[in-house]
Design an enzyme around this catalytic site. Structure first.
Site, PDB file in Angstrom:
ATOM      1  N   GLU A  89       3.422  -4.650  12.221  1.00 36.48           N
ATOM      2  CA  GLU A  89       2.590  -3.558  11.822  1.00 36.48           C
ATOM      3  C   GLU A  89       1.540  -4.317  11.212  1.00 36.48           C
ATOM      4  O   GLU A  89       1.695  -4.441   9.815  1.00 36.48           O
ATOM      5  CB  GLU A  89       3.115  -2.436  11.314  1.00 36.48           C
ATOM      6  CG  GLU A  89       2.430  -1.025  11.509  1.00 36.48           C
ATOM      7  CD  GLU A  89       1.274  -0.912  10.459  1.00 36.48           C
ATOM      8  OE1 GLU A  89       0.330  -1.093  10.806  1.00 36.48           O
ATOM      9  OE2 GLU A  89       1.715  -0.571   9.223  1.00 36.48           O
ATOM     10  N   GLU A 109       6.901   2.101  15.543  1.00 37.77           N
ATOM     11  CA  GLU A 109       7.811   2.579  14.368  1.00 37.77           C
ATOM     12  C   GLU A 109       7.736   4.147  14.249  1.00 37.77           C
ATOM     13  O   GLU A 109       6.896   4.875  14.837  1.00 37.77           O
ATOM     14  CB  GLU A 109       7.299   2.075  12.878  1.00 37.77           C
ATOM     15  CG  GLU A 109       7.433   0.625  12.708  1.00 37.77           C
ATOM     16  CD  GLU A 109       6.636   0.083  11.712  1.00 37.77           C
ATOM     17  OE1 GLU A 109       7.496  -0.512  10.850  1.00 37.77           O
ATOM     18  OE2 GLU A 109       5.539   0.481  11.029  1.00 37.77           O
ATOM     19  N   GLY A 135       0.821 -12.008   8.992  1.00 36.99           N
ATOM     20  CA  GLY A 135       1.986 -11.826  10.387  1.00 36.99           C
ATOM     21  C   GLY A 135       1.781 -12.908  11.383  1.00 36.99           C
ATOM     22  O   GLY A 135       2.762 -13.289  11.760  1.00 36.99           O
ATOM     23  N   ASN A 161       0.842  -1.144   0.027  1.00 37.54           N
ATOM     24  CA  ASN A 161      -0.172  -0.155  -0.040  1.00 37.54           C
ATOM     25  C   ASN A 161       0.919   1.281  -0.089  1.00 37.54           C
ATOM     26  O   ASN A 161       0.466   2.305  -0.590  1.00 37.54           O
ATOM     27  CB  ASN A 161      -0.887  -0.114   1.192  1.00 37.54           C
ATOM     28  CG  ASN A 161      -0.243  -0.110   2.475  1.00 37.54           C
ATOM     29  OD1 ASN A 161       0.655  -0.436   2.666  1.00 37.54           O
ATOM     30  ND2 ASN A 161      -1.065   0.303   3.795  1.00 37.54           N
ATOM     31  N   CYS A 192      -4.085   0.577   6.745  1.00 41.60           N
ATOM     32  CA  CYS A 192      -4.474   0.117   7.886  1.00 41.60           C
ATOM     33  C   CYS A 192      -4.709   1.325   8.754  1.00 41.60           C
ATOM     34  O   CYS A 192      -5.507   1.017   9.767  1.00 41.60           O
ATOM     35  CB  CYS A 192      -3.033  -0.542   8.508  1.00 41.60           C
ATOM     36  SG  CYS A 192      -1.689   0.590   8.749  1.00 41.60           S
ATOM     37  N   GLY A 252       1.817  -5.932   7.179  1.00 42.32           N
ATOM     38  CA  GLY A 252       0.868  -6.596   6.374  1.00 42.32           C
ATOM     39  C   GLY A 252      -0.419  -7.179   7.267  1.00 42.32           C
ATOM     40  O   GLY A 252      -0.752  -6.463   8.304  1.00 42.32           O
TER      41      GLY A 252
END
Length: 498
Positions: A248, A460, A231, A152, A282, A226
C-alpha cells in the site's frame, strides 16, 4: 514494555538490543522537543522475534476460526477501553490533532479488529463435488507475517495488518515507524496481554530492521505501507526468498469538479481532503481538477477558506492542521513549495503559522493552495505528503480523465457532478482503486482498499483481504470408487517377497 515513560526514560521491549546504536529519540513535532527514547531491536533480536513467531504460529493456526475471532473481539474491546490513551500517544509523536487521532484513527482501528473478528466466521473455504473425488479448498496461513507500518496513521495501519493476519492463523512481527512508534507499541502491548504467547511481536528500529524482516527466510508474507521507493526496495529484498508482498504505497489523487457540481458540497470535501492529517495521507486530495466554467469561483472560494485553517499543536482542540512528523519531512514539503514557485505556479493562499513562542521549534508548514498549475509540473505529479493542494483547470470530460490518469499513481479519486451517467462513466475511466462520487469520505472499513501502479497492489480492510494473508490449499479425497488411469501398469502383489 511501557509507552508512558518520561522523556528521560528509555522504552524497552522484549526484543530491545543492548547496543546504543539501536537507540533512537522520538520528538514531539509540535515543539521539536524529545518525547521518548526507544531502545530498538538489532538484527539478532529481529531474527529471534521471527523465530519465536514461527514457532508459535502452529498452535495459533490450529485454533478454529471462531476461536481466533473471539480473541480478536477481546482485542477490539481492549483497544476501545484504552483508545483515549493511544490517541494521546499518537498526537505526542505524530503531531496530528487529537480529535482526528481519536475520532478517525482509533475508531477505524477498532472497526478493523471487529470486522475481522466477525469475518473469521466467513473464512473462505469450500468443498466441491468433483465426481469421483471431493475437492476441499482451505485458506492456509503463510506462517509469519512481517508488518511494516508508516508514520501517518500508526494505530489504523497496525490494526489493518494485525487483524486479517491473525484471523487467517498467522503470527505477526510488526515494525513500528521510527518517527512515531508510541501508539503502535501500546497497541502491541495490549495485544500481547490478551493473545496467546508469542503470536504478536514488535521490533522497533530504523530501516535496516525493516530490511531484515523483508529478507528473512522464515517470513511467509510481507505487508508494507509507505513510500513507493521504500516499497520497491522491500520487494527487491523479498524477491531473494520469493516472499510474497502486499504493498500500500503513495497517491497523487485527483479531485474532479465539473461545472454542474454542487460547489457548496464539493468545496468543504476538497478542503478536508487536501488538509486532513496535515496532508500526510496517501489518500489526500492533492490535485483539484476544476472545469473551466467554475474554475475561478472554486479558486476564489478555496483561497478564502485556506487562511481560516488553524495551524498548531495537535493537543489543542482548536487545531485543524498539525505539524509535519519530523523536521526532515517539514523541509521536504517546503522544498516542494519552492519548486512549485520556481516552475511558475502561484501561491493563491496560505494559512498562518502559530505565533505561540512555545511552538517555535515545531515542524510546521503553512497549508498552501497553488493555482496556475500545469499538469506536468512536479507539484502536480509527485507525491508531496504535506498540506499542499494544486488547482488544475480542464475543458471537458476527456481532458479531466487524461489529467487524472496522467501520473504513476492510482489510489483514490473524487468525482463531483450532478450528472449520474457522467459520474459512472468517469469513475469507470479513472485509473484508481477507489472512486468517491460527490463525497470524499475515507471511512471505508469493509470496502477493499488499495491501488494500482505506483500506489501498490493488494487490497486491505475487507473480506478479500483474508486472501492476502493466506494461500489456497486443495485437498482431493476419493468419493466412492476412483478408477486408476488405464495406462498405469497393473501390479499383482503375491506376498512380501513376491
Amino acid at each position: 514494555m511501557t509507552t508512558t515513560s518520561s522523556p528521560g526514560d528509555v522504552i524497552r521491549t522484549r526484543w530491545s538490543s543492548s547496543d546504543d546504536a539501536d537507540q533512537f529519540t522520538v520528538e514531539n513535532p509540535a515543539t521539536g522537543e524529545p518525547v521518548a527514547v526507544v531502545q530498538g531491536a538489532g538484527v539478532k533480536e529481529t531474527d529471534l522475534a521471527v523465530q519465536a513467531a514461527y514457532d508459535a504460529h502452529f498452535a495459533w493456526k490450529a485454533r478454529s476460526p471462531r476461536e481466533r475471532g473471539r480473541w480478536l473481539w477481546k482485542l477490539a474491546q481492549a483497544v476501545r477501553e484504552n483508545a483515549d490513551e493511544i490517541a494521546a500517544l499518537e498526537t505526542s509523536d505524530n503531531g496530528k490533532p487529537l480529535t482526528q487521532a481519536r475520532q478517525f484513527d482509533l475508531e477505524a482501528a477498532i472497526a478493523i479488529f471487529e470486522l475481522f473478528a466477525s469475518l473469521c466466521e466467513a473464512m473462505p473455504n469450500q468443498v466441491r463435488d468433483a465426481g469421483s473425488t471431493l475437492d476441499i479448498t482451505t485458506l492456509e496461513p503463510y506462517g509469519v507475517v512481517a508488518a511494516i507500518v508508516p508514520f501517518n496513521w500508526p494505530p489504523l495501519h497496525a490494526a489493518g495488518k494485525l487483524a486479517p493476519a491473525l484471523a487467517v492463523g498467522n503470527a505477526v512481527v510488526i515494525k513500528p515507524p521510527e518517527q512515531a512508534p508510541l501508539s503502535v507499541l501500546r497497541v502491541v502491548e495490549i495485544a500481547q496481554s490478551i493473545l496467546p504467547d508469542d503470536v504478536v511481536h514488535v521490533v522497533p528500529g530504523t530501516g535496516r530492521i525493516g530490511a531484515r524482516l523483508a529478507g528473512h527466510e522464515l517470513v511467509g508474507k510481507i505487508s508494507f505501507t509507505g513510500a513507493p521507493s521504500t516499497g520497491s526496495a522491500v520487494i527487491k529484498t523479498a524477491a531473494d526468498n520469493l516472499t510474497p508482498t502486499l504493498m500500500e504505497l503513495g497517491g497523487k489523487n485527483p479531485f474532479i469538479v465539473f461545472d454542474d457540481a454542487d460547489l457548496d458540497s464539493a468545496l468543504p470535501w476538497a478542503i478536508e481532503g487536501g488538509f486532513f492529517n496535515q496532508g500526510e495521507a496517501c489518500t489526500a486530495a492533492s490535485r483539484v481538477l476544476v472545469q473551466a466554467g467554475v474554475h475561478d469561483e472554486v479558486a476564489r472560494r478555496y483561497a478564502e477558506a485556506v487562511p481560516r485553517l488553524r495551524v498548531g499543536d495537535g493537543a489543542d482542540p482548536g487545531t485543524h492542521v498539525g505539524p509535519m512528523v519530523t523536521e526532515a519531512q517539514r523541509r521536504r514539503v517546503l522544498d516542494y513549495i519552492d519548486v512549485g514557485i520556481a516552475e511558475g505556479a502561484m501561491v493563491a493562499a496560505q494559512a498562518p503559522l502559530p505565533a505561540d513562542p512555545r511552538l517555535a521549534g515545531g515542524f510546521y508548514v503553512p497549508p498552501t493552495l497553488f493555482t496556475g498549475v500545469r499538469r506536468d509540473m512536479r507539484i502536480a505529479t509527485q507525491e508531496i505528503f504535506g498540506p499542499v493542494v494544486t488547482l488544475i483547470p480542464f475543458q471537458d470530460e476527456a481532458e479531466a480523465v487524461s489529467i487524472a490518469n496522467g501520473t504513476d499513481f492510482g489510489l483514490v479519486a473524487g468525482v463531483f457532478t450532478r450528472d449520474s451517467e457522467r459520474a459512472l462513466r468517469v469513475s469507470r475511466a479513472l485509473r484508481a482503486g477507489m472512486v468517491f462520487v460527490n463525497n470524499y469520505n475515507r471511512a471505508f472499513t469493509g470496502t477493499p482498499f488499495g491501488g494500482v501502479g505506483a500506489s501498490g497492489y493488494g487490497r486491505e480492510h475487507a473480506l478479500e483481504t483474508l486472501h492476502e494473508f493466506g494461500y489456497s490449499k486443495s485437498i482431493r479425497l476419493p468419493s466412492g470408487t476412483s478408477e486408476i488411469p488405464r495406462w498405469a501398469p497393473s501390479l499383482e502383489v503375491t506376498g512380501r517377497n513376491g
